[in-house]
Design an enzyme around this catalytic site. Structure first.
Site, PDB file in Angstrom:
ATOM      1  CD  GLU A 111      -2.944  -1.169   2.252  1.00  0.00           C
ATOM      2  OE1 GLU A 111      -2.592  -0.718   3.356  1.00  0.00           O
ATOM      3  OE2 GLU A 111      -4.072  -1.638   2.043  1.00  0.00           O
ATOM      4  CB  CYS A 124       3.537   7.588   2.569  1.00  0.00           C
ATOM      5  SG  CYS A 124       4.130   6.508   3.892  1.00  0.00           S
ATOM      6  CB  CYS A 131       7.854  -4.676   8.573  1.00  0.00           C
ATOM      7  SG  CYS A 131       9.248  -3.830   9.354  1.00  0.00           S
ATOM      8  CB  CYS A 138       3.716  -0.703  13.404  1.00  0.00           C
ATOM      9  SG  CYS A 138       3.704  -0.503  11.600  1.00  0.00           S
TER      10      CYS A 138
END
Length: 383
Positions: A111, A124, A131, A138
């Site tokens: 995204e 962004c 990750c 997060c």
């Protein structure tokens, strides 16, 4: 520089076709066929000027003056203008963000968020699928790491974004740890700043990291004009290790030493980010620890009120009074430059820390991100 351990263990993806924005791949193909590399820049300049072109059939080939005739079948056979597609596009009701869900050719989804602010537009961008840093607040950190993006796939996000708005700045604050996919991010920065490609001022490119010291120092050498952002989140070591599990591999002192080296090499202070969570890291004690850590370092502190997202913790946003007091302590008692990020795009889940594929949430998202490419804290003369 040696290979970073975070780069290891990730199976290299075999893409076919390859992204036309991938400099190394295009150069290698042209070299093998005896085509001068300057013709790659002719191609990229055309594609950058025509963001509506998404397939080779969309190109007006005669306008690519000087491109050898046999370059076209080579490009059509081995490369694609876009190897990725926009799966969905959603604009916030207040017009502040546009969220793009981008599908990679092997089915992975990432995204990206275009942030609109006073007629300016910032992308962004994501650098990985998932990750491995595991930040507890997060959503991306709950996914684990699935794949690294290539430099061409990163640049395709810019191409997609420019069909939405004339993006003039890029922040690597989407999915993934940019410095753990260093080679691809370095290639993307080079493509962004190339006047014949995206022509984004290097000072309007920001790379955010939880803190990989060796890569921070390498970034200062390879891309000295790019801005550095550090995801600190807590200045007390034990709390930072809890919030940012990857911090267990690098002591806070080592991270700050790398940030100091980066500033010394580039003359530019870092943006230090702290996501404030109610009852976790938003106390005056936390503020004083942050102030003591950063005092005199020449960095800019950016406070980010926590955005609720899909994580297995009962985290809540801080009270506005707590945010104001945190900023007051850091600025008034320790002399820090402090900004508070404004949340935008919440109704389309385009706020900081909310990016995760499972829940179709997006990352990035703050009106003041557009300003990250502006004047940075500079080292005083003689410092």
């Amino acid at each position: 520089a040696g290979r970073n351990p975070h780069d290891a263990g990730m199976k290299k993806r075999a893409l076919h076709p390859l992204p036309a924005w991938d400099e190394e791949a295009v150069y290698a193909a042209f070299d093998a066929e005896g085509i001068k590399r300057q013709h790659a820049h002719t191609l990229w300049q055309y594609l950058a000027a025509h963001p509506e072109a998404t397939t080779w059939g969309d190109l007006d080939w005669p306008r690519l003056r000087g491109l050898p005739a046999f370059a076209r079948p080579l490009l059509e056979a081995r490369f694609a203008v876009c190897t990725t597609t926009v799966d969905s596009e959603e604009r916030a009701s207040d017009g502040s963000t546009t969220k793009l869900v981008v599908r990679l050719q092997d089915g992975h989804l990432v995204e990206a968020v275009v942030i609109h602010h006073d007629g300016r537009h910032t992308l962004c961008a994501s650098t990985q699928v998932g990750c491995q840093m595991g930040c507890t607040f997060c959503a991306t950190g709950t996914m684990g790491l699935h794949a690294n993006l290539t430099s061409g796939e990163i640049l395709e996000q810019v191409a997609h974004a420019r069909r939405v708005a004339p993006v003039r700045a890029v922040v690597f604050m989407g999915m993934g740890e940019p410095l753990a996919n260093y080679h691809a991010v370095k290639g993307a920065i080079e493509g962004l700043s190339d006047p014949q490609r995206f022509n984004v001022s290097p000072e309007r490119v920001t790379v955010s990291t939880v803190g990989l010291p060796a890569r921070i120092r390498q970034l200062a050498r390879d891309a000295p004009s790019a801005r550095l952002a550090i995801s600190l989140h807590a200045a007390r070591p034990e709390l930072r290790r809890e919030l940012v599990p990857a911090a267990r591999e690098n002591a806070l002192e080592e991270l700050m030493a790398a940030a100091a080296d980066h500033r010394a090499a580039t003359g530019c202070g870092a943006l230090v980010e702290v996501v404030l969570i109610h009852g976790v890291n938003d106390s005056e004690e936390d503020a004083r620890a942050c102030g003591a850590l950063l005092r005199g370092a020449g960095h800019l502190l950016n406070l980010i009120p926590y955005n609720p997202t899909e994580v297995p913790h009962d985290y809540r946003p801080p009270a506005p009074e707590a945010v104001a007091r945190f900023a007051e302590v850091c600025h008034g008692e320790y002399g820090l430059q402090v900004t508070v990020r404004k949340e935008k795009g919440g109704d389309v889940s385009a706020a900081c820390g909310q990016l995760a594929l499972g829940g179709r949430r997006a990352g990035g998202g703050a009106a003041d991100l557009e300003d990250l490419g502006g004047p940075a804290p500079r080292r005083p003369a003689g410092a």
